[in-house]
Design a protein around this motif. Structure first.
Motif, short mmCIF file in Angstrom:
data_model
loop_
_atom_site.label_atom_id
_atom_site.label_comp_id
_atom_site.label_asym_id
_atom_site.label_seq_id
_atom_site.Cartn_x
_atom_site.Cartn_y
_atom_site.Cartn_z
N LYS A 94 0.82 -1.20 0.00
CA LYS A 94 0.00 0.00 0.00
C LYS A 94 0.87 1.27 0.00
O LYS A 94 0.57 2.23 -0.72
N LEU A 95 1.95 1.23 0.78
CA LEU A 95 2.86 2.38 0.82
C LEU A 95 3.52 2.59 -0.53
O LEU A 95 3.62 3.72 -1.02
N LEU A 96 3.99 1.49 -1.14
CA LEU A 96 4.67 1.60 -2.42
C LEU A 96 3.73 2.16 -3.50
O LEU A 96 4.12 3.01 -4.30
N GLU A 97 2.50 1.68 -3.50
CA GLU A 97 1.53 2.17 -4.48
C GLU A 97 1.28 3.67 -4.28
O GLU A 97 1.16 4.43 -5.26
N THR A 98 1.21 4.08 -3.03
CA THR A 98 0.99 5.51 -2.74
C THR A 98 2.17 6.35 -3.23
O THR A 98 1.99 7.42 -3.81
N PHE A 99 3.39 5.85 -2.97
CA PHE A 99 4.58 6.59 -3.41
C PHE A 99 4.62 6.69 -4.94
O PHE A 99 4.99 7.73 -5.49
N GLN A 100 4.25 5.60 -5.61
CA GLN A 100 4.27 5.61 -7.07
C GLN A 100 3.24 6.59 -7.62
O GLN A 100 3.50 7.32 -8.57
N LYS A 101 2.06 6.61 -7.00
CA LYS A 101 0.99 7.45 -7.49
C LYS A 101 1.22 8.93 -7.15
O LYS A 101 1.05 9.81 -8.02
N GLU A 102 1.62 9.21 -5.90
CA GLU A 102 1.72 10.60 -5.44
C GLU A 102 3.06 11.26 -5.82
O GLU A 102 3.11 12.46 -6.09
N LEU A 103 4.14 10.45 -5.82
CA LEU A 103 5.47 11.04 -5.99
C LEU A 103 6.18 10.57 -7.26
O LEU A 103 7.31 10.99 -7.53
N GLY A 104 5.55 9.66 -7.99
CA GLY A 104 6.20 9.13 -9.20
C GLY A 104 7.40 8.28 -8.88
O GLY A 104 8.37 8.20 -9.65
N ALA A 105 7.36 7.60 -7.72
CA ALA A 105 8.50 6.79 -7.29
C ALA A 105 8.53 5.46 -8.02
O ALA A 105 7.50 4.93 -8.46
N ALA A 106 9.74 4.90 -8.14
CA ALA A 106 9.93 3.58 -8.72
C ALA A 106 10.79 2.78 -7.78
O ALA A 106 11.71 3.31 -7.14
N LEU A 107 10.48 1.47 -7.66
CA LEU A 107 11.27 0.60 -6.79
C LEU A 107 12.58 0.28 -7.47
O LEU A 107 12.60 -0.15 -8.63
N ARG A 108 13.65 0.49 -6.77
CA ARG A 108 14.97 0.26 -7.37
C ARG A 108 15.37 -1.20 -7.25
O ARG A 108 15.22 -1.79 -6.19
#
Length: 818
Positions: A804-818
């Motif tokens: 859930k946290l990762l999905e939020t980061f991807q949606k809100e901040l454009g983050a990608a898992l390294r």
């Protein structure tokens, strides 16, 4: 203020040592800050004696040296090698024996037994410059033939020594700003303590001078500005060197001899506390003296050669055409006594203290005369001091008095009347002092008891005691002469309970001070008074908002500081100049500024604001290098950690505050901690341009706290006690690739908002930027601590939260898992 022991004894001949006098002066309120030995010649010519040259022959191994034998008294003969071309047998000379210290400016050297080109030399035959009696080095000093070998040089040349007290005179005790004033106070002490002494007045048997012909008339335009002006004309004087006794007296208190006439005025100032001014009478155009003010902007050149623009409020001493002197402050360039002066006019006056103080501050002048006038001299001293000066002029410079002593006066100042209750004084002092002793002390202080009605007394205080106007002032006088140490400490202590609001500001300040000191910080305390220069051109701290001092002591102390920043930078460069480059300092202090008068401020301080602040400064290495770890340069995050540590120590959780980044004319990069519209703290990297103004080359990190707002927030802080968690925490890490603009605080707030129940802490433990990361991106390694206070977390529950946290980061901040 310097007071000579030997000079003091001319008015109060006592057998006390300088150390004993020093203790007494301090006990009666004239604190002796230092006791120095004064010698007319440095070293006092100790070890130097008169010698008789018995033999003199050329040195066998030198063309310019001579071998001599010299008798130095009691049949003692010394072999001395001398390089002076004029040495000869049969001369009487000055010899520095082995062990004698000679001085050359600030340097000194000791005479030792030595071999010079193979010949033993047990002393030195001296030239006048080598012993401080002149500047010639053409050859040795040759004395009169009747000089007796073995006579100490100090006795032969009549070298005197003295002890000089450095007294820290408080502003209210201007009555003691002279040798006679100090002697008067000591006389009261000795009389109160049963010692038989006599106070010898310097004015005894000195008549009021009167002469033939007419003197120079005086006109005073404003009697409020000058209530008493006395003058005397003396013609036919001869200006020349002062006698030795006068030179020694002035030298002992740090003054240089100029000529006999000028030295007399300085002598009277130091003797009586009455400033005098002596004019060249031939420079008094129109043959009259006028005391008045001049139009605004009138030019005037003072004695130091500086051209000044006068204020319409400056009181001036003028002749018939032009100003001659700034009254009570400084003389003019063209009216003073010179070597060719033959006729003089001596001025002795009482000027309005407030007027003199304003003039002195306006022109940045601080003279011996203004120091006394602006504090209030004896209003009845003008005639006695003038008579004393005239007597000395006639004795040392000759001349004839022309006309009578001229006096323009508002009348003699009568003693002050003060009501005093002796029974009240017993309670005030905490001890019943014998009434006869009280009368003795008052009499010794020249305070007259004119009426007694039981315990109610009516006293007359002499006008020179401008600080004694109330019964409590009388009580202070009695106690300082009686001795505060003579009042025993009672067995009971009276106290008053007082309410203190919570939290206690002083305790909080001490708490934070202890914390910072334990972390290697040093506390500084700087003056709230500062100079205007750092604020010129500033928008953040505009010069228009400075609180200005009406009568500043100097330009460097002319305004109240708006910020702690600049004083801290002065401390840093002061330490760097002394090779201390690794610094952590802090300061608690007030800052001041003016505000719009329409703001709601209580009278009478409407329009002014005062703020209590804490400042932190860090520069240099983070710690001293040692065998186990090397030091690293301090950084912004070093400062940030201390800011947040202070907040945590006070129970203010930084994560609950609003944190934003900013920059301004002071900070190149900074953070601001606040709550709503209230800014609690700011901290960051100071701009290089600012540091360059102070000559600081290393980066400096600075933070400040608005302590008043911190204290208001503390009132709302509550301490909650909870039991230790029974179930373990679980840590999960994520490596996220993000845009450069995304900050960790954004990630932290977003995570805590996404998982409010089980997420306990979010931490950043690594930042990476490099070849493996796309341009414009960075990698954050972040840890997440999870805990359920009711049960142990299961993997499926943990994975769900992390997804859930990762999905939020991807949606809100454009983050990608390294």
């Amino acid at each position: 203020m310097k007071i000579s022991y030997q000079w003091l004894k001319q008015y109060l001949p006592v057998d006390c040592t300088p150390d004993e006098i020093s203790g007494i002066l301090t006990s009666i309120g004239l604190e002796v800050e230092g006791l120095e030995r004064f010698e007319t010649v440095k070293g006092g010519l100790k070890g130097l004696v008169v010698g008789y040259v018995l033999t003199c022959e050329k040195h066998p191994d030198s063309d310019h040296l001579s071998k001599t034998t010299v008798e130095v008294g009691e049949g003692k003969i010394l072999p001395i090698v001398c390089g002076a071309p004029n040495v000869a047998a049969g001369q009487k000379v000055i010899v520095a024996t082995v062990g004698t210290t000679l001085y050359s400016g600030d340097e000194e050297f000791v005479i030792k037994k030595a071999k010079i080109r193979g010949e033993v030399s047990e002393g030195m035959i001296c030239a006048e410059d080598e012993i401080g009696l002149g500047t010639s080095h053409d050859g040795i000093m040759v004395l009169d033939p009747d000089a007796v070998p073995g006579t100490p040089a100090a006795d032969y040349f009549n070298i005197s020594s003295d002890d000089v007290f450095e007294i820290g005179l408080t502003p209210n005790r201007i009555d003691s700003a002279s040798h006679y004033g100090v002697a008067r106070d000591l006389f009261a002490y000795f009389k109160a303590h049963g010692k038989a002494v006599t106070l010898q007045s310097p004015f005894k048997n000195i008549p009021v001078p009167a002469g033939t012909g007419s003197g120079i008339p005086v006109f005073v335009d404003d009697s409020n500005a000058c209530r008493n002006y006395c003058g005397l004309t003396i013609r036919g004087i001869k200006v020349g060197p002062s006698p030795d006794w006068l030179k020694r007296a002035l030298m002992s208190v740090g003054m240089h001899s100029i000529n006999n006439v000028v030295d007399i005025s300085n002598f009277i100032l130091q003797e009586t506390g009455q400033p005098l001014h002596i004019f060249d009478a031939d420079a008094i155009t129109g043959n009259k003296v006028i005391v008045k003010t001049l139009p605004e902007g009138t030019p005037f050149t003072t004695l130091d050669g500086e051209k000044r623009s006068l204020s319409s409020e400056d009181l001036m001493i003028c002749n018939g055409e032009a100003p001659m002197c700034i009254a009570g402050v400084y003389g003019g360039l063209d009216s003073g006594v010179t070597g060719s002066t033959q006729n003089i006019f001596i001025e002795s006056a009482y000027f309005n203290p407030v007027m003199i103080r304003k003039t002195a501050r306006r022109h940045g002048l601080n003279t011996d005369a203004s120091f006394r006038f602006e504090r209030g001299i004896d209003p009845n001293m003008q005639v006695p001091a003038l008579c004393r000066a005239a007597d000395l002029v006639l004795e040392l410079a000759g001349g004839t008095v022309c006309g009578d002593l001229v006096r323009v006066s508002s009348g003699k100042v009568d003693p002050f009347e003060v009501s005093f209750n002796a029974d009240w004084f017993d309670g005030f002092a905490g001890k019943k002092i014998d009434r006869a002793l009280i009368r003795t002390i008052l009499e010794a202080l020249e305070i007259e008891i004119v009426r007694e009605n039981g315990a109610e007394w009516t006293l007359l205080v002499p006008p020179y005691r401008v600080d004694v106007t109330r019964d409590v002032d009388i009580a202070e006088e009695l106690l300082r002469i009686y001795g505060y140490n003579a009042v025993e400490i009672g067995e009971s202590v009276r106290s008053t309970l007082s309410y203190q609001s919570k939290p206690d500001k002083d305790k909080v300040v001490n708490l934070v001070s202890d914390f910072l000191s334990s972390q290697g910080f040093f506390e500084t305390m700087s003056n709230s008074l500062t100079q205007e220069a750092p604020y010129e051109g500033s928008e953040l701290f505009p010069a228009s908002s400075l609180v200005r001092i009406c009568n500043p002591l100097s330009v460097e102390l002319s305004v109240l500081r708006q910020t702690l920043l600049f004083s801290g930078l002065e401390t840093i460069i002061n330490n760097i100049n002394r090779k201390r480059t690794d610094l952590r300092i802090y300061e608690f202090g007030n800052t001041y500024r003016t505000e719009d008068e329409s703001s709601a401020q209580p009278q009478p301080l409407k329009g002014y604001a005062e703020s209590y602040q804490l400042g932190l400064w860090i520069t240099g290495s983070d710690h001293e290098p040692n065998w186990i770890s090397q030091s690293n340069p301090s950084s912004f995050f070093t400062l940030k950690s201390y800011v947040e540590a202070i907040l945590n120590r006070l129970g203010i959780i930084p994560d609950n505050l609003q944190v934003e980044s900013f920059s301004n004319e002071v900070f190149s990069d900074a953070l601001r901690w606040g709550q709503g519209k209230n800014i609690l703290a700011e901290g960051g990297v100071l701009r290089k341009a600012l540091l360059n103004r102070y000559g600081i080359k290393n980066p400096v990190y600075y933070a400040w706290f608005d302590w008043n707002k911190v204290m208001k927030l503390l009132k709302k802080v509550t301490i909650q006690v909870v039991e230790l968690p029974k179930f373990p925490e679980v840590r999960r890490d994520l490596a996220l690739v993000l845009d450069q603009e995304v900050s960790f605080s954004q990630i932290q707030k977003l995570a805590l908002r996404t998982e409010k129940k089980l997420l306990r802490q979010v931490s950043l433990f690594d930042v990476y930027q490099g070849d493996k990361i796309p341009e414009g991106k960075k990698s954050y390694a972040i840890s997440f601590l999870l805990r359920d206070d009711e049960k142990t977390l299961q993997d499926i529950q943990i994975d769900g939260i992390m997804n859930k946290l990762l999905e939020t980061f991807q949606k809100e901040l454009g983050a990608a898992l390294r």
